[in-house]
Each structure stands twice: as C-alpha cells, then as structure tokens.
Design an enzyme around this catalytic site. Sequence first.
Site, short mmCIF file in Angstrom:
data_model
loop_
_atom_site.label_atom_id
_atom_site.label_comp_id
_atom_site.label_asym_id
_atom_site.label_seq_id
_atom_site.Cartn_x
_atom_site.Cartn_y
_atom_site.Cartn_z
N LYS A 28 5.02 3.39 17.18
CA LYS A 28 5.08 2.35 16.14
C LYS A 28 6.29 2.58 15.27
O LYS A 28 6.45 3.66 14.69
CB LYS A 28 3.80 2.37 15.30
CG LYS A 28 3.71 1.21 14.30
CD LYS A 28 2.31 1.04 13.76
CE LYS A 28 2.19 -0.20 12.89
NZ LYS A 28 0.80 -0.47 12.49
N ASN A 44 5.85 -1.72 11.54
CA ASN A 44 5.04 -1.26 10.41
C ASN A 44 5.39 -2.05 9.15
O ASN A 44 6.06 -3.08 9.22
CB ASN A 44 5.27 0.24 10.20
CG ASN A 44 4.04 0.96 9.69
OD1 ASN A 44 3.34 0.47 8.81
ND2 ASN A 44 3.76 2.14 10.22
N PHE A 47 -1.92 8.07 4.25
CA PHE A 47 -2.73 8.63 5.35
C PHE A 47 -4.00 9.29 4.83
O PHE A 47 -4.36 10.40 5.24
CB PHE A 47 -1.92 9.64 6.17
CG PHE A 47 -0.93 9.04 7.14
CD1 PHE A 47 -0.90 7.68 7.39
CD2 PHE A 47 -0.02 9.85 7.80
CE1 PHE A 47 0.03 7.14 8.29
CE2 PHE A 47 0.90 9.32 8.70
CZ PHE A 47 0.93 7.96 8.94
N ASN A 63 4.92 6.07 3.55
CA ASN A 63 4.18 6.76 2.49
C ASN A 63 3.95 8.23 2.72
O ASN A 63 3.25 8.88 1.94
CB ASN A 63 2.83 6.05 2.29
CG ASN A 63 3.01 4.58 1.92
OD1 ASN A 63 3.84 4.26 1.08
ND2 ASN A 63 2.26 3.72 2.56
N THR A 64 4.52 8.80 3.79
CA THR A 64 4.47 10.24 4.04
C THR A 64 5.90 10.76 4.06
O THR A 64 6.69 10.34 4.91
CB THR A 64 3.77 10.55 5.38
OG1 THR A 64 2.41 10.12 5.30
CG2 THR A 64 3.81 12.04 5.69
N ASN A 107 0.83 -1.20 0.00
CA ASN A 107 0.00 0.00 0.00
C ASN A 107 0.86 1.24 0.00
O ASN A 107 1.95 1.27 0.57
CB ASN A 107 -0.96 -0.01 1.20
CG ASN A 107 -0.40 0.73 2.40
OD1 ASN A 107 -0.49 1.96 2.50
ND2 ASN A 107 0.19 -0.02 3.33
N SER A 124 5.30 5.00 8.91
CA SER A 124 4.71 4.77 7.59
C SER A 124 5.70 5.23 6.53
O SER A 124 6.26 6.33 6.62
CB SER A 124 3.41 5.56 7.44
OG SER A 124 2.98 5.54 6.09
#
Length: 349
Positions: free
Chosen positions: A210, A239, A113, A173-174, A109, A171
Amino acid sequence: MSLLADWGAAALRRLDPETAHQMAIKGLALAPLPAPAADDPILHTTLAGLSLPNPVGLAAGLDKNGEALRGLSRLGFGFVECGSVTPRPQPGNPKPRLFRLTEDRAIINRMGFNNEGLEAFAARLDRRPSDVVVGANLGANKDTEDKAADYVAGLQRLAGRASYFTVNISSPNTPGLRALQGREQLDDLLGRIDAARPADPAARVPVFLKIAPDLIADEIGMIVEASLAHRIDGLIVSNTTLERPETLRSPDAHETGGLSGAPIRPFAEKALRAAAEAAQGRLPLIAVGGIDSGAEAYARIRLGANAVQVYSALIYDGPGLITRIKRDLAARLRADGFSSISAAIGASR
C-alpha cells in the site's frame, strides 16, 4: 436492512468521531445481519488469484482488530481488509485524533496504528467467516527500529489465517514509515518479505503493497519495478494524503494527519494513472481514495484498477452505499458493452 443500517450511520454521525467508530464496530460485531443477496454475475472477478464475488472491498482502518468480520461480511463487500495490526499492542496517538470534515465529505486521522497486537488479531482471524475474502493489513510498531522485522513478524504469525496480506508503508502517522518507500529500504523490506513467504507456491497467499498518493510518477514507477522484482502480488493505490486542498471548508481542515474522502480523489487518481502506466498490466492494482459511487468505481477500473476499496464514504452514506455502487457498476458495464470487470480494466488508458 440497508435502510435501517443507513439510519444507524446517520445517528452515529451525531457522536464524537472516535466514539462513533467504536460503537459501529461493536454493533457490527453483535448484530445478527442476514447474508447479502447474491451478486450480479457480471461483477465476479479475480484479483491476484483470489476469486471475488464483486470488486468492491473495504479498506483497512475501520476494523483494526478484526472484531467485526462477520458483520462486515454481511454488508455485500467482495473482500474485507482489517488492520493495521502491529506485533505488539499500542495505544496510538493522543486524543483527539480523528476528525470528521462534514462540509468536505472527508476525514482526517492521526490514529497512529492503535491496535491490540498480533496475538488478539490472530485469535479473531481463527474465528473469521470462511466464506469471505479477508485481508490482513500489516504495520510496524512506532518504537521499532527495524520496521521490516515487524512486517515479517506479522506475515509469519498470521500465516494461514488471512486470504491476503497488505504491507502498509504509507501511513503518515508513524514516524519513519513512509521512508520505506525509498528504493534501498524498499528492496530490503520486500526482499525479507519474499524470503519469509512459504517456498511452496500452493501455500502462498497474495501480498500487496500500500503506497501513498503523494509520490511522483518516477517514484511510483520505481515501486512497481521493486514490487515485481520481489514477487509482490499487487499495489493498493493509495493511502491518505498529507496535502490540504485549498477548497477544504471544514473548521478542522487544519488538523494534522492523513486526509481521506472526497477531496483526496484527484491525488488518488493521479497515483493510479502513474501506477497503471508503469505496471502495464504486469501488476494488479487496487484503487482507494474518494470512491463514493458506482461511477467513480467504474472510472478507476477503466483507469487500470482490478478492484476498488471504500471507507470514508461509508461514514457519510452508510453501508447501503455498497449495494448502490455494485448496482450502478453492473449497469455501466452493460451499457458500455462489457461482459465482465476484467474486460473493462484499463479501457480509458
């Protein structure tokens, strides 16, 4: 109910992954599911002061906006984590951004967010079931320069509404988010989080951090020490990973984003070992990544985890997986002579 739910999960796998995700959340929000059967008493445990009927939780990412907490609470989880939520609503990354790697029992993915923001999230938490432990996973908006301020805003806006908070700095993805795992930025973030928490210990709920599975042991050791210094209550390990094992067979294995599911297992286990070695029982650990059976949940507990979380395996095995994990976990505890989850924590170390 479990059989019907598993059939439903199989039908959803025929759809585009993000469409299936949205339909699953809508279904869980609306379905009049019965309360689950009482858990085997051997599974009862505590996590940073939280009383859990069992140690099997739902990882963040499935219910980003807290829309389906009542339905999710009926699936037998010991605790449910929703989010990630950012202060302001944001659409996330362009589609397609969610990929099902069926041959590998994995997911990639790069959602970014996507969520409706704190106000909508807070309103839903106000209506959450009172008999389930619900965690709020906090993120930062993509265009925020002072990302620590976004986490503080989430903690303050949701105060009194969640059983615990997770500070998600891992994450992939940021942009810039994982940089918060460095010591200088981490000290600033965790110091500000600690300062924003209630002064009265009775009013404080646990705050977890996390982390990514791609960190080396020394980095994880540093994070453990920083967490202890700033009164963080536990680590979620871990994660999604940016690694791509050579064994991946699915056509979409080349897609960018975070990889989760069965192939992440060795990375998550390695990170958990490092965290358990560094923590030496001083900090509760929640294991995530590639957990798809009672055997795997039990193995992570024996490595040092106080609890576990699942997500990707639900896509392939359906919600009946939770009951199967709990049944097998209870049997394995008894077979090895343990009378509780706490007695088995770290038994393999």
